[in-house]
Motif scaffolding. Structure first.
Motif, short mmCIF file in Angstrom:
data_model
loop_
_atom_site.label_atom_id
_atom_site.label_comp_id
_atom_site.label_asym_id
_atom_site.label_seq_id
_atom_site.Cartn_x
_atom_site.Cartn_y
_atom_site.Cartn_z
N ASP A 153 -21.25 -22.59 106.68
CA ASP A 153 -20.28 -22.79 105.59
C ASP A 153 -20.35 -24.24 105.11
O ASP A 153 -19.91 -25.15 105.81
N PRO A 154 -20.90 -24.48 103.90
CA PRO A 154 -21.04 -25.86 103.42
C PRO A 154 -19.72 -26.60 103.27
O PRO A 154 -19.69 -27.83 103.24
N GLY A 155 -18.61 -25.86 103.20
CA GLY A 155 -17.31 -26.50 103.07
C GLY A 155 -16.68 -26.89 104.40
O GLY A 155 -15.65 -27.57 104.42
N TYR A 159 -20.48 -28.12 109.32
CA TYR A 159 -21.59 -27.47 108.61
C TYR A 159 -22.93 -28.00 109.12
O TYR A 159 -23.13 -29.20 109.30
#
Length: 168
Positions: A153-155, A159
Motif C-alpha cells: 500500500d503506497p499510502g 510501504y
C-alpha cells in the motif's frame, strides 16, 4: 439498501444496521488471500509462473546460467547425444552440490529430458553426469528468486516498493 446482506424489503426507515459482504481477494492460491472476504474485488496477486527452456548438447547447457522465480518450471531439451541433468552429486568432485533441494532428470538420447518446478529459493548447481561431460564444461546454475512480501500500500508508512505480495 438492497446490496446489504441483511436487506429487509419491508423496512421503511434506514436504521444504519446494514451489513455488507467483506471485499477482498477470495483466491486461496494468491499471496494476498483474504479468508474473511466474501466478494472478490479483483485485487488478487498471483505470482505469474513462467516456463524456461534449457537446451543440452555436446558439452553444453544453453543457457548455462538462468535466473527464475519460485514456482517457475525449467525444461531441459536434448539437442543430441546422451545427457542427463544431475542436481544432486557434483560429477567432478563427487560431493553434494548442496542445493536447496536435490534433483535428477534421467538421461536420454534426444528430445525432452524432463522438467523441474523450483519451489524453494536459492542457487541450484547441476551437471551432466554422463562420462566426462561435466569435466568438459557441461555444467549449469539456476538462481531462484524468493517472492518478496511486504506492505504493497503506497499510502502506508511501512510501504515496501520491492514487495510483490502483501503480507497483511
Amino acid at each position: 439498501d438492497s446490496m446489504a446482506l441483511n436487506y429487509d424489503a419491508t423496512a421503511v426507515i434506514d436504521d444504519g444496521s446494514c451489513m455488507y459482504p467483506a471485499l477482498g481477494c477470495t483466491d486461496s492460491t494468491a499471496c494476498n488471500y483474504n479468508p474473511i472476504a466474501a466478494v472478490d474485488d479483483g485485487s488478487c496477486i498471483s505470482p505469474i509462473v513462467v516456463s524456461h527452456l534449457i537446451n543440452t548438447g555436446s558439452y553444453y547447457y544453453n543457457p548455462s546460467t538462468l535466473t527464475i522465480n519460485i514456482g517457475d518450471t525449467v525444461t531441459w531439451f536434448n539437442d543430441g547425444g546422451f545427457h542427463d541433468v544431475n542436481g544432486n552429486i557434483n560429477s567432478q568432485t563427487v560431493s553434494s552440490f548442496n542445493n536447496p533441494v536435490s534433483f535428477y532428470l534421467a538421461a536420454n538420447s534426444g528430445g525432452v529430458i524432463g522438467s523441474y518446478i523450483f519451489t524453494i529459493a536459492g542457487t541450484y548447481n547441476y551437471d551432466c553426469s554422463i562420462g566426462s561431460h561435466a569435466a568438459n564444461g557441461m555444467v549449469g546454475s539456476i538462481v531462484v528468486n524468493a517472492l518478496v512480501t511486504g506492505c504493497t500500500d503506497p499510502g502506508a508508512l511501512n510501504y515496501d516498493p520491492s514487495a510483490s505480495c502483501d503480507d497483511g
